[in-house]
Design a protein around this motif. Sequence first.
Motif, PDB file in Angstrom:
ATOM      1  N   LEU A 100      18.206  -0.389  24.676  1.00 50.64           N
ATOM      2  CA  LEU A 100      17.483  -0.467  23.151  1.00 50.64           C
ATOM      3  C   LEU A 100      17.286   1.972  22.603  1.00 50.64           C
ATOM      4  CD1 LEU A 100      14.864  -2.524  22.023  1.00 50.64           C
ATOM      5  CD2 LEU A 100      16.874  -2.542  21.137  1.00 50.64           C
ATOM      6  N   GLU A 101      18.394   2.571  23.036  1.00 50.00           N
ATOM      7  CA  GLU A 101      18.680   3.782  22.351  1.00 50.00           C
ATOM      8  C   GLU A 101      19.956   4.360  21.276  1.00 50.00           C
ATOM      9  OE1 GLU A 101      16.766   5.871  23.614  1.00 50.00           O
ATOM     10  OE2 GLU A 101      15.753   4.565  25.618  1.00 50.00           O
ATOM     11  N   GLY A 102      19.927   4.962  20.780  1.00 48.87           N
ATOM     12  CA  GLY A 102      20.713   5.617  19.809  1.00 48.87           C
ATOM     13  C   GLY A 102      21.199   4.553  19.435  1.00 48.87           C
ATOM     14  N   LYS A 103      21.996   4.319  18.734  1.00 42.80           N
ATOM     15  CA  LYS A 103      22.452   3.472  17.662  1.00 42.80           C
ATOM     16  C   LYS A 103      22.267   2.101  18.237  1.00 42.80           C
ATOM     17  CE  LYS A 103      24.998   7.123  14.663  1.00 42.80           C
ATOM     18  NZ  LYS A 103      26.326   7.403  13.948  1.00 42.80           N
ATOM     19  N   VAL A 104      21.919   1.012  17.018  1.00 38.21           N
ATOM     20  CA  VAL A 104      22.317  -0.600  17.523  1.00 38.21           C
ATOM     21  C   VAL A 104      22.707  -1.377  16.971  1.00 38.21           C
ATOM     22  CG1 VAL A 104      20.761  -1.930  18.975  1.00 38.21           C
ATOM     23  CG2 VAL A 104      20.142   0.327  19.724  1.00 38.21           C
ATOM     24  N   VAL A 105      23.012  -2.813  16.598  1.00 42.58           N
ATOM     25  CA  VAL A 105      22.956  -3.663  16.194  1.00 42.58           C
ATOM     26  C   VAL A 105      22.999  -5.020  17.368  1.00 42.58           C
ATOM     27  CG1 VAL A 105      24.734  -5.268  14.936  1.00 42.58           C
ATOM     28  CG2 VAL A 105      25.141  -3.383  14.781  1.00 42.58           C
ATOM     29  N   VAL A 106      21.433  -5.540  16.790  1.00 42.20           N
ATOM     30  CA  VAL A 106      20.647  -7.236  16.784  1.00 42.20           C
ATOM     31  C   VAL A 106      22.129  -7.937  17.087  1.00 42.20           C
ATOM     32  CG1 VAL A 106      19.006  -7.955  16.405  1.00 42.20           C
ATOM     33  CG2 VAL A 106      18.593  -5.589  18.069  1.00 42.20           C
ATOM     34  N   ALA A 107      22.590  -9.170  17.032  1.00 41.71           N
ATOM     35  CA  ALA A 107      23.500  -9.770  15.991  1.00 41.71           C
ATOM     36  C   ALA A 107      22.803 -11.482  17.256  1.00 41.71           C
ATOM     37  CB  ALA A 107      24.326  -9.492  16.515  1.00 41.71           C
ATOM     38  N   PHE A 108      22.080 -11.483  16.386  1.00 38.86           N
ATOM     39  CA  PHE A 108      21.723 -13.505  16.884  1.00 38.86           C
ATOM     40  C   PHE A 108      23.116 -14.214  17.282  1.00 38.86           C
ATOM     41  CE2 PHE A 108      17.926 -11.492  15.782  1.00 38.86           C
ATOM     42  CZ  PHE A 108      16.923 -11.841  16.461  1.00 38.86           C
ATOM     43  N   ALA A 109      23.012 -15.005  18.229  1.00 36.75           N
ATOM     44  CA  ALA A 109      24.334 -15.241  18.888  1.00 36.75           C
ATOM     45  C   ALA A 109      24.640 -16.831  18.045  1.00 36.75           C
ATOM     46  CB  ALA A 109      24.820 -15.615  20.006  1.00 36.75           C
ATOM     47  N   ASP A 110      23.905 -17.502  16.530  1.00 35.46           N
ATOM     48  CA  ASP A 110      24.574 -18.613  16.425  1.00 35.46           C
ATOM     49  C   ASP A 110      25.317 -18.317  14.616  1.00 35.46           C
ATOM     50  OD1 ASP A 110      22.722 -18.123  15.483  1.00 35.46           O
ATOM     51  OD2 ASP A 110      21.235 -19.982  15.435  1.00 35.46           O
ATOM     52  N   THR A 111      24.884 -17.042  15.167  1.00 34.90           N
ATOM     53  CA  THR A 111      25.826 -16.757  13.213  1.00 34.90           C
ATOM     54  C   THR A 111      27.060 -15.948  13.302  1.00 34.90           C
ATOM     55  OG1 THR A 111      23.694 -16.076  12.532  1.00 34.90           O
ATOM     56  CG2 THR A 111      25.231 -15.117  11.635  1.00 34.90           C
ATOM     57  N   LEU A 112      28.081 -16.627  12.445  1.00 32.86           N
ATOM     58  CA  LEU A 112      29.421 -15.889  12.252  1.00 32.86           C
ATOM     59  C   LEU A 112      29.655 -15.392  10.960  1.00 32.86           C
ATOM     60  CD1 LEU A 112      31.548 -17.980  14.269  1.00 32.86           C
ATOM     61  CD2 LEU A 112      30.989 -15.981  14.736  1.00 32.86           C
ATOM     62  N   PHE A 113      29.963 -14.668  10.426  1.00 25.08           N
ATOM     63  CA  PHE A 113      30.078 -14.549   9.142  1.00 25.08           C
ATOM     64  C   PHE A 113      32.246 -13.433   9.181  1.00 25.08           C
ATOM     65  CE2 PHE A 113      29.513 -10.234  12.105  1.00 25.08           C
ATOM     66  CZ  PHE A 113      30.216  -9.215  11.626  1.00 25.08           C
TER      67      PHE A 113
END
Length: 335
Positions: A100-113
């Motif tokens: 958790l440093e700098g620019k971060v995307v958090v994405a839970f793995a049962d979601t597509l888009f």
Amino acid sequence: MRIIVPMAGMGKRMRPHTLTVPKPLIPIAGKPIVQRLVEDIAKVCHEPIEEVAFIIGHFGDAVERDLKAIAESVGAKGSIYYQEEALGTAHAIMCAQDSLEGKVVVAFADTLFKADFQLDTNADGTIWVQRVEDPRPYGVIKLNENNEITDFVEKPQEFVSDMAIIGIYYFKDGAYLRNELQYLLDNDIKDKGEYQLTNALENMKNKGTKFIPAVISEWLDCGNKNATVFTNQRYLEYIKDEKGLVAASADIQNSVIIPPVYIGENAVIHNSVVGPHVSIGDNTSVLESILSNSIVQKESTIKNGNIANSMIGNFVSYEGRQSDLSIGDYNTLKD
């Protein structure tokens, strides 16, 4: 840019398909769910992906190698962290605190888009949302006149907004997020018995962090068999013009292929009709069968089948008649 992917859940709603592999590694149009997720995030970020950190249970060395290869496929380093027990979304993310440093995307793995935007990396934070007809089952956001998020509301029974949070978040400062999550853990701040990311978001907002929405065009769920089969259908429509969806090594004889389909390496299709919206894994055989709107994974054999809206695992032997199926790995069925 770093991507953090919590995926330590057991995938109970997807059993029997998750008895031998974690849900995020189930294939959608020939690629694991989590690979589709990481690649799609990379497409909307106009910065290189430095690291993809996966937060998992103890899934084994083979799974960890696969995950690191997925990170490498987008030019990133792959990191593995473990969540020993399910204590909520904030706790899951903190299992990867070193990333958790700098620019971060958090994405839970049962979601597509599906998204038609480029991520604004200059924003303090971005919450990815989709408009829904019935917001009651979801967490939603409220906006002010400047398109800034003013409230996070969990499962509103009275209408407050139709913009549902899909489970993907961007933070300009990962260290700031880490500190806010640590505050929840240090002070044992829980919601319904778990440490929740939304509590950290609320605290950050109250301290002046400006969150904005990123509205996606389609939200695809992989929570159960029917949802996953539908997601496979939609992805095949997205990528139907890509080359290589039918492997050159596939042995197709006396058969009709109705696109869009995905057919993997060394698949055998004889005397059959396959498609539309079918994904067939490597080394799978389809003989004297009709398949539509289905996923068949690797090393399986389908004979005399008339199959639709179905999901069939790895190393399956099926011989029978028309069915709506959900068959896990290493099964043998005859009608």
